[in-house]
Design an enzyme around this catalytic site. Structure first.
Site, PDB file in Angstrom:
ATOM      1  N   ASP A  72       0.957  -5.065 -32.994  1.00  0.00           N
ATOM      2  CA  ASP A  72       1.809  -4.110 -32.514  1.00  0.00           C
ATOM      3  C   ASP A  72       1.532  -2.666 -33.493  1.00  0.00           C
ATOM      4  O   ASP A  72       1.805  -2.591 -34.421  1.00  0.00           O
ATOM      5  CB  ASP A  72       3.121  -4.299 -32.517  1.00  0.00           C
ATOM      6  CG  ASP A  72       4.207  -3.071 -32.140  1.00  0.00           C
ATOM      7  OD1 ASP A  72       3.660  -2.240 -31.457  1.00  0.00           O
ATOM      8  OD2 ASP A  72       5.391  -3.019 -32.390  1.00  0.00           O
TER       9      ASP A  72
ATOM     10  N   ASN B 202       2.197   0.578 -32.202  1.00  0.00           N
ATOM     11  CA  ASN B 202       3.036   1.646 -31.888  1.00  0.00           C
ATOM     12  C   ASN B 202       4.635   1.318 -32.259  1.00  0.00           C
ATOM     13  O   ASN B 202       5.305   2.269 -31.975  1.00  0.00           O
ATOM     14  CB  ASN B 202       3.019   2.250 -30.409  1.00  0.00           C
ATOM     15  CG  ASN B 202       3.676   1.152 -29.376  1.00  0.00           C
ATOM     16  OD1 ASN B 202       4.040   0.379 -29.692  1.00  0.00           O
ATOM     17  ND2 ASN B 202       3.738   1.831 -28.216  1.00  0.00           N
TER      18      ASN B 202
ATOM     19  N   ASP C 299      -0.360  -4.431 -28.852  1.00  0.00           N
ATOM     20  CA  ASP C 299      -0.960  -3.436 -27.789  1.00  0.00           C
ATOM     21  C   ASP C 299      -2.288  -3.287 -28.136  1.00  0.00           C
ATOM     22  O   ASP C 299      -2.937  -3.581 -29.266  1.00  0.00           O
ATOM     23  CB  ASP C 299       0.022  -2.347 -27.767  1.00  0.00           C
ATOM     24  CG  ASP C 299       0.315  -1.588 -29.355  1.00  0.00           C
ATOM     25  OD1 ASP C 299      -0.675  -1.531 -30.335  1.00  0.00           O
ATOM     26  OD2 ASP C 299       1.566  -1.083 -29.538  1.00  0.00           O
TER      27      ASP C 299
ATOM     28  N   ASP D 293      -9.762 -10.392 -18.191  1.00  0.00           N
ATOM     29  CA  ASP D 293      -9.451 -11.640 -17.318  1.00  0.00           C
ATOM     30  C   ASP D 293      -9.490 -11.048 -15.798  1.00  0.00           C
ATOM     31  O   ASP D 293      -8.851 -10.154 -15.583  1.00  0.00           O
ATOM     32  CB  ASP D 293      -8.218 -11.842 -17.755  1.00  0.00           C
ATOM     33  CG  ASP D 293      -7.996 -13.282 -17.980  1.00  0.00           C
ATOM     34  OD1 ASP D 293      -8.119 -13.962 -16.974  1.00  0.00           O
ATOM     35  OD2 ASP D 293      -7.575 -13.973 -19.052  1.00  0.00           O
TER      36      ASP D 293
ATOM     37  N   ASP E 190      -9.892 -16.401 -13.865  1.00  0.00           N
ATOM     38  CA  ASP E 190      -8.550 -17.124 -13.731  1.00  0.00           C
ATOM     39  C   ASP E 190      -8.640 -18.156 -12.359  1.00  0.00           C
ATOM     40  O   ASP E 190      -8.889 -17.844 -11.249  1.00  0.00           O
ATOM     41  CB  ASP E 190      -7.289 -16.121 -13.630  1.00  0.00           C
ATOM     42  CG  ASP E 190      -6.160 -16.858 -13.852  1.00  0.00           C
ATOM     43  OD1 ASP E 190      -5.760 -17.389 -14.987  1.00  0.00           O
ATOM     44  OD2 ASP E 190      -5.239 -16.995 -13.092  1.00  0.00           O
TER      45      ASP E 190
ATOM     46  N   GLU F 104     -12.339 -20.357 -15.059  1.00  0.00           N
ATOM     47  CA  GLU F 104     -11.278 -21.404 -15.335  1.00  0.00           C
ATOM     48  C   GLU F 104     -11.268 -22.503 -14.706  1.00  0.00           C
ATOM     49  O   GLU F 104     -11.461 -22.103 -13.333  1.00  0.00           O
ATOM     50  CB  GLU F 104      -9.809 -20.727 -15.724  1.00  0.00           C
ATOM     51  CG  GLU F 104      -8.907 -21.824 -16.347  1.00  0.00           C
ATOM     52  CD  GLU F 104      -7.420 -21.326 -16.016  1.00  0.00           C
ATOM     53  OE1 GLU F 104      -6.677 -21.898 -16.726  1.00  0.00           O
ATOM     54  OE2 GLU F 104      -7.262 -20.923 -14.959  1.00  0.00           O
TER      55      GLU F 104
ATOM     56  N   HIS G 243      -4.070 -19.567 -24.774  1.00  0.00           N
ATOM     57  CA  HIS G 243      -2.536 -19.190 -24.623  1.00  0.00           C
ATOM     58  C   HIS G 243      -1.844 -20.241 -23.570  1.00  0.00           C
ATOM     59  O   HIS G 243      -0.791 -20.039 -23.249  1.00  0.00           O
ATOM     60  CB  HIS G 243      -2.494 -17.721 -23.828  1.00  0.00           C
ATOM     61  CG  HIS G 243      -3.361 -17.908 -22.741  1.00  0.00           C
ATOM     62  ND1 HIS G 243      -4.728 -18.199 -22.261  1.00  0.00           N
ATOM     63  CD2 HIS G 243      -2.813 -17.763 -21.349  1.00  0.00           C
ATOM     64  CE1 HIS G 243      -4.764 -17.955 -21.088  1.00  0.00           C
ATOM     65  NE2 HIS G 243      -3.733 -17.801 -20.296  1.00  0.00           N
ATOM     66  N   ASP G 244      -2.667 -21.349 -23.098  1.00  0.00           N
ATOM     67  CA  ASP G 244      -1.866 -22.187 -22.302  1.00  0.00           C
ATOM     68  C   ASP G 244      -1.761 -23.696 -22.929  1.00  0.00           C
ATOM     69  O   ASP G 244      -1.157 -24.403 -22.189  1.00  0.00           O
ATOM     70  CB  ASP G 244      -2.989 -22.600 -20.956  1.00  0.00           C
ATOM     71  CG  ASP G 244      -2.876 -21.186 -19.985  1.00  0.00           C
ATOM     72  OD1 ASP G 244      -1.959 -20.562 -20.042  1.00  0.00           O
ATOM     73  OD2 ASP G 244      -3.747 -21.256 -19.220  1.00  0.00           O
TER      74      ASP G 244
HETATM   75  C1  NOJ Z   1      -4.256 -19.767 -15.848  1.00  0.00           C
HETATM   76  C2  NOJ Z   1      -3.842 -18.917 -16.940  1.00  0.00           C
HETATM   77  O1  NOJ Z   1      -4.789 -19.159 -18.034  1.00  0.00           O
HETATM   78  C3  NOJ Z   1      -2.395 -19.076 -16.996  1.00  0.00           C
HETATM   79  O2  NOJ Z   1      -2.025 -18.364 -18.261  1.00  0.00           O
HETATM   80  C4  NOJ Z   1      -1.413 -18.670 -15.868  1.00  0.00           C
HETATM   81  O3  NOJ Z   1      -0.255 -18.791 -16.114  1.00  0.00           O
HETATM   82  C5  NOJ Z   1      -2.273 -19.436 -14.697  1.00  0.00           C
HETATM   83  N1  NOJ Z   1      -3.656 -19.304 -14.687  1.00  0.00           N
HETATM   84  C6  NOJ Z   1      -1.699 -18.710 -13.539  1.00  0.00           C
HETATM   85  O4  NOJ Z   1      -2.600 -17.309 -13.157  1.00  0.00           O
END
Ligand code: NOJ
Length: 514
Positions: A22, A24, A30, A99, A205, A260, A333-334
């Site tokens: 972060d 700010n 950010d 992305d 994605d 993906e 992140h998933d």
């Molecule tokens: C894959 C992404 O990596 C995930 O974070 C997202 O929730 C789903 N696609 C839907 O966009």
């Protein structure tokens, strides 16, 4: 190196912007924060940054629900600071990938808002709006029996239109109708916009979901989650659309694409990435190696199975050898943090190094997710209200159909994507050095022991191991171009030991649940 080759000798750092740094002081990561950390990123010896979505979004799915494809979310900055980041990355010899989320938009995107007002609007057909079905007793049913990945059924009813719209993910993520040529023109414009600005490629994605079977047929036997995927995962038209994007836009730029690809085997992936075939993407993001401690979904946990993991890696390595290039990753992140899953929290540095070497030295492009390089671990969220991820609620709802809530909550805590989304631990100071303000999400309590500053000057730290191994990979041709060969353990006890470990793990799970 020829245009199509540079990505083969690169490694990529993934930034999930909300939790990186972060700049700010508003508690949200950010682009000012990123600007400040460009030297740190470069010091890892990576060649590129992939940004999870930076675009305006109501954040139903933290950026994966986009309301404007050609701007920057005010939480993260603006186009001006984005340009600074882009220039700063380029000046350091790093590329930048965005992305591309075009399977769906946000329901707050102007296309959806306009199309929802009026069936005759050209935007109406940008999405899958359909009439419902009616039972003999007059009960209204959705157009088919599909269920979403995130929130119950895959259809949402709109009373003013008396129609349903399709959302394979959350309700606030209506699916785009890629069969509509106007939608494909919009996608091409988005690609051109960012490429003309100077970005170097895209992580695409759920790109394997962008084509739906004609007529959207119901799917049997029905699954509780993602029912219908047979009619939208890897349908032939997906390749056709990607080919169009490549032919009309991407071929005019020296750019990289990685798609993906959930629910995709290496044989199916080759349809998109085979260099000797009709290649439309450079790489695909596999999932099977992330399922060595679960059954399909992270929530359905099983004991870690080394053989399963190895088989998954080996399958992708051997099938793609000489034909296509792998995307290598063990965190993003998933998924929950890898040391908490496949390694050992007790031996976090040792197991972190082992896991890093294991995947980075395979054949392919390594991706490193923020915090992975310092061995960030899972957090422990005890109440449903503590979760930010839209998936949490649904997972609990589905899981409690089969198990007591207390067990479901424990499984959720270990499997939630929120484990990977806690703020980056920079220092042992206030808020782990992530923010001067109040962080938008819990900082992991372990930040005093696990943080980048503390590992910076320690030659044996995980951070410095990542730096070293990424440098080694870059400078050692066999680590990039060498063939993959599998060796089997000679020790006959190996299977037995593993079986014993699995039984113990089951026992621990059972004891934790009762
Ligand atoms: C894959 C992404 O990596 C995930 O974070 C997202 O929730 C789903 N696609 C839907 O966009």
């Amino acid at each position: 190196m020829a245009k199509s080759e540079w990505y083969k000798n690169m490694s990529v750092y993934q930034i999930w912007p909300r939790s990186f740094c972060d700049g700010n002081g508003d508690g949200i990561g950010d682009l000012w924060g990123v600007l400040d950390k460009l030297d740190y990123i470069k010091s890892l010896n990576v060649d590129a940054i992939w940004f999870s979505p930076l675009f305006p979004s109501p954040n139903a799915d933290y950026g994966y629900d986009i309301s404007d494809y050609m701007d920057i979310h005010p939480d993260y900055g603006n186009l001006q600071v984005f340009r600074q980041v882009l220039d700063g990355a380029h000046a350091r010899g790093m590329k930048v990938f965005m992305d591309l989320v075009v399977n769906h938009t946000s329901d707050e995107h102007k296309w959806f808002i306009e199309g929802r007002k009026d069936k005759n609007s050209p935007y109406h057909d940008y999405y899958y709006w359909r009439n419902g079905r009616t039972t003999r007793s007059g009960r209204r049913l959705p157009p088919n029996n599909w269920s979403s990945v995130f929130e119950g059924g895959a259809w949402e009813y709109d009373a003013s239109l008396d129609e349903y719209y399709l959302h394979v993910f959350a309700k606030k993520q209506p699916d785009l109708n890629m069969a509509n040529p106007r939608v494909r023109e919009e996608v091409k414009n988005i690609l051109r916009f960012w490429l003309d600005l100077g970005v170097d490629g895209f992580r695409e994605d759920v790109i394997t979901f962008i084509a739906k079977d004609e007529g959207l047929p119901s799917s049997y036997p029905p699954l509780p989650v993602a029912n219908g995927y047979r009619h939208y995962a890897n349908r032939p038209k997906a390749h056709e659309y990607l080919k169009e994007f490549k032919r009309e836009v991407l071929d005019f730029y020296d750019c990289f694409t990685v798609g993906e690809s959930p629910m995709t085997t290496p044989d199916v992936a080759l349809r998109y990435i085979d260099e000797g075939g009709d290649k439309v993407l450079d790489e695909m993001i596999a999932f099977s190696h992330m399922e060595a401690d679960c059954f399909m979904l992270d929530m359905l946990q099983l004991p870690f199975n080394l053989v399963k993991m190895k088989r998954a890696f080996s399958e992708w390595q051997t099938k793609l050898q000489g034909r296509a290039w792998n995307a290598l990753y063990i965190e993003n992140h998933d998924h929950p943090r890898i040391i908490s899953r496949y390694g050992s929290e007790e031996y976090r540095t040792e197991s972190g190094k082992m896991l890093a070497a294991m995947y980075i030295l395979q054949r392919g492009t390594p991706f490193i997710y923020q915090g992975q390089e310092i061995g960030m671990l899972n957090t422990n969220l005890t109440e449903l209200g503590m979760y930010k991820d839209v998936m949490a609620q649904n997972n609990i709802e589905v899981a409690t159909r089969f198990m007591p809530r207390s067990t479901a909550m424990k499984l959720l805590a270990r499997s939630s994507r929120d484990n990977a989304r806690t703020p980056f631990q920079w220092t042992d100071g206030k808020n782990a050095g992530f923010s001067e303000g109040t962080p938008w999400f819990f900082v992991n309590e372990n930040y005093k022991e696990i943080n980048a500053a503390q590992q910076e000057d320690d030659p044996n730290s995980l951070l410095n191991f990542y730096r070293a191994i990424l440098k080694f990979k870059k400078e050692t041709p066999v680590a990039v171009w060498g063939d993959y060969k599998e060796y089997f353990p000679k020790d006959k006890n190996f299977r037995f030991l593993q079986l014993r470990e699995q039984l113990r793990h089951h026992e621990r799970l059972y004891l934790a649940a009762v």
